[in-house]
Design a protein around this motif. Structure first.
Motif, PDB file in Angstrom:
ATOM      1  N   GLY A  78     -27.321 -30.757-103.055  1.00 53.36           N
ATOM      2  CA  GLY A  78     -26.999 -32.210-103.350  1.00 53.36           C
ATOM      3  C   GLY A  78     -27.534 -32.964-104.376  1.00 53.36           C
ATOM      4  O   GLY A  78     -27.336 -33.981-104.742  1.00 53.36           O
ATOM      5  N   TYR A  79     -27.947 -32.134-105.173  1.00 55.12           N
ATOM      6  CA  TYR A  79     -28.845 -32.681-106.670  1.00 55.12           C
ATOM      7  C   TYR A  79     -27.614 -33.046-107.471  1.00 55.12           C
ATOM      8  O   TYR A  79     -27.695 -33.944-108.004  1.00 55.12           O
ATOM      9  N   MET A  80     -26.533 -32.270-107.435  1.00 53.32           N
ATOM     10  CA  MET A  80     -25.648 -32.503-108.473  1.00 53.32           C
ATOM     11  C   MET A  80     -24.076 -31.884-108.023  1.00 53.32           C
ATOM     12  O   MET A  80     -24.019 -30.797-107.501  1.00 53.32           O
ATOM     13  N   HIS A  81     -23.117 -32.684-108.051  1.00 54.19           N
ATOM     14  CA  HIS A  81     -21.754 -32.433-107.807  1.00 54.19           C
ATOM     15  C   HIS A  81     -20.799 -32.604-108.796  1.00 54.19           C
ATOM     16  O   HIS A  81     -20.985 -33.301-109.673  1.00 54.19           O
ATOM     17  N   THR A  82     -19.720 -31.896-109.013  1.00 55.62           N
ATOM     18  CA  THR A  82     -18.789 -32.405-110.041  1.00 55.62           C
ATOM     19  C   THR A  82     -17.963 -33.614-109.750  1.00 55.62           C
ATOM     20  O   THR A  82     -18.168 -34.065-108.591  1.00 55.62           O
ATOM     21  N   GLU A  83     -17.404 -34.045-110.524  1.00 53.46           N
ATOM     22  CA  GLU A  83     -16.693 -35.522-110.707  1.00 53.46           C
ATOM     23  C   GLU A  83     -15.645 -35.259-109.624  1.00 53.46           C
ATOM     24  O   GLU A  83     -14.992 -36.219-108.950  1.00 53.46           O
ATOM     25  N   HIS A  84     -15.206 -33.924-109.402  1.00 51.38           N
ATOM     26  CA  HIS A  84     -13.997 -33.824-108.444  1.00 51.38           C
ATOM     27  C   HIS A  84     -14.332 -33.921-106.987  1.00 51.38           C
ATOM     28  O   HIS A  84     -13.409 -34.325-106.396  1.00 51.38           O
ATOM     29  N   LEU A  85     -15.472 -33.965-106.639  1.00 50.88           N
ATOM     30  CA  LEU A  85     -15.708 -34.140-105.156  1.00 50.88           C
ATOM     31  C   LEU A  85     -15.506 -35.265-104.607  1.00 50.88           C
ATOM     32  O   LEU A  85     -15.010 -35.462-103.511  1.00 50.88           O
ATOM     33  N   GLY A  86     -15.929 -36.499-105.547  1.00 51.28           N
ATOM     34  CA  GLY A  86     -15.651 -37.777-105.346  1.00 51.28           C
ATOM     35  C   GLY A  86     -14.230 -38.137-104.997  1.00 51.28           C
ATOM     36  O   GLY A  86     -13.771 -38.885-104.189  1.00 51.28           O
ATOM     37  N   HIS A  87     -13.143 -37.512-105.929  1.00 50.63           N
ATOM     38  CA  HIS A  87     -11.839 -37.732-105.774  1.00 50.63           C
ATOM     39  C   HIS A  87     -11.304 -37.020-104.481  1.00 50.63           C
ATOM     40  O   HIS A  87     -10.479 -37.563-103.884  1.00 50.63           O
ATOM     41  N   LEU A  88     -11.842 -35.967-104.143  1.00 51.35           N
ATOM     42  CA  LEU A  88     -11.575 -35.439-102.789  1.00 51.35           C
ATOM     43  C   LEU A  88     -11.696 -36.052-101.704  1.00 51.35           C
ATOM     44  O   LEU A  88     -10.852 -36.141-100.831  1.00 51.35           O
ATOM     45  N   LEU A  89     -13.095 -36.508-101.761  1.00 46.73           N
ATOM     46  CA  LEU A  89     -13.483 -37.432-100.515  1.00 46.73           C
ATOM     47  C   LEU A  89     -12.748 -38.695-100.271  1.00 46.73           C
ATOM     48  O   LEU A  89     -12.463 -38.961 -99.144  1.00 46.73           O
ATOM     49  N   THR A  90     -12.306 -39.277-101.508  1.00 41.62           N
ATOM     50  CA  THR A  90     -11.429 -40.396-101.473  1.00 41.62           C
ATOM     51  C   THR A  90     -10.025 -40.030-100.695  1.00 41.62           C
ATOM     52  O   THR A  90      -9.730 -41.036-100.022  1.00 41.62           O
ATOM     53  N   SER A  91      -9.423 -38.906-101.025  1.00 40.59           N
ATOM     54  CA  SER A  91      -8.390 -38.556-100.209  1.00 40.59           C
ATOM     55  C   SER A  91      -8.575 -38.275 -98.729  1.00 40.59           C
ATOM     56  O   SER A  91      -7.889 -38.642 -97.952  1.00 40.59           O
ATOM     57  N   MET A  92      -9.800 -37.421 -98.389  1.00 46.86           N
ATOM     58  CA  MET A  92      -9.880 -36.686 -97.253  1.00 46.86           C
ATOM     59  C   MET A  92     -10.606 -37.803 -96.409  1.00 46.86           C
ATOM     60  O   MET A  92     -10.319 -37.690 -95.031  1.00 46.86           O
ATOM     61  N   GLN A  93     -11.161 -38.806 -96.813  1.00 47.90           N
ATOM     62  CA  GLN A  93     -11.928 -39.770 -95.804  1.00 47.90           C
ATOM     63  C   GLN A  93     -11.143 -41.228 -95.902  1.00 47.90           C
ATOM     64  O   GLN A  93     -11.651 -41.887 -94.979  1.00 47.90           O
TER      65      GLN A  93
END
Length: 254
Positions: free
Chosen positions: A228-243
């Protein structure tokens, strides 16, 4: 031997988040695959991964003991709370990159599930036993596709080599060990990920050789996702769609 429940929770989140995030990524191909058979196959792969997520995150919610469900953990956490490896959140790219990413993940899962079926934790062992049947099919299918594309036309070979060059630096994170892994290994719940590298490399090396693909020489590995220290910028965009549905209509049921 008493097991540290927080470390067990982190271990379970890592398993569930890997399959959740990759399952969502693969589901993005629904209706967009190059041929109908692949559209169906990828949709089924995504469903298998989401089904595994339900088991891992369901157990994680039980261990957490806060009255939450697998859905709560999937849809009500923010990006910094996710523990998936970075490989799973990378954009799909073309069909070849998607299947190569799938193979690199499937190969790790096939090695890991074999060990987890012998876990001292009965629930972990049961989840692994069920998941292993799906994983065995996944790794066979993705390996065959990687070989077919890698040892195919000049263009398909070039695209697959480019995909491997891009994805390989993310593979090393599978084998990064920390205090969570040490606690799981000591309790007999899960193996130290570093101990799986030799078997993984043997499996992956054979398939990539058959695919006439060259593994990059660099040993550099991107890390940070599973802690959880660092994710790519892509995860936030994915979660926006998924959640978004759960966020827009909290607690909605149908």
């Amino acid at each position: 031997m008493a097991v540290d429940q927080e470390k067990l929770l982190q271990f379970l989140l890592r398993q569930g988040d890997n399959t959740l995030i990759l399952g969502h990524r693969v589901s993005e191909w629904c209706g967009h695959s190059p041929i109908l058979e692949e559209d169906i196959a990828l949709a089924n792969t995504a469903l298998d991964l989401i089904g595994q997520t339900q088991m891992w995150l369901g157990y994680a919610a039980d261990v957490q003991g806060e009255g939450k469900s697998a859905d709560d953990l999937a849809f009500l956490r923010d990006a910094w709370d996710f523990r998936n490896v970075l490989l799973t959140e990378l954009p799909n790219g073309d069909f070849g990159r998607t299947l190569l990413r799938q193979f690199l993940f499937d190969a790790f899962q096939s090695v890991l599930m074999g060990r987890l079926m012998k876990s001292s934790d009965e629930t972990v062992a049961a989840i692994a036993a069920k998941a292993s049947k799906e994983v065995a099919y996944h790794v066979e299918r993705s390996a065959d596709t990687v070989v077919g594309l890698g040892d195919g036309t000049e263009e398909s070979h070039a695209r697959m080599q480019e995909a491997l060059n891009y994805l390989w630096p993310y593979v090393g994170e599978f084998f990064a060990s920390d205090d969570v892994d040490a606690a799981m290994a000591e309790a007999g719940i899960a193996p130290d990920p570093a101990s799986l590298r030799e078997e993984y490399d043997a499996l992956v090396g054979k398939v990539l050789a058959d695919a006439t693909l060259t593994i990059p020489a660099s040993k550099y590995a991107h890390k940070g996702g599973r802690t959880g220290y660092m994710h790519t910028e892509h995860l936030g965009h994915l979660l926006t769609s998924m959640q978004w549905l759960q966020r827009a209509y909290p607690g909605c049921e149908w």
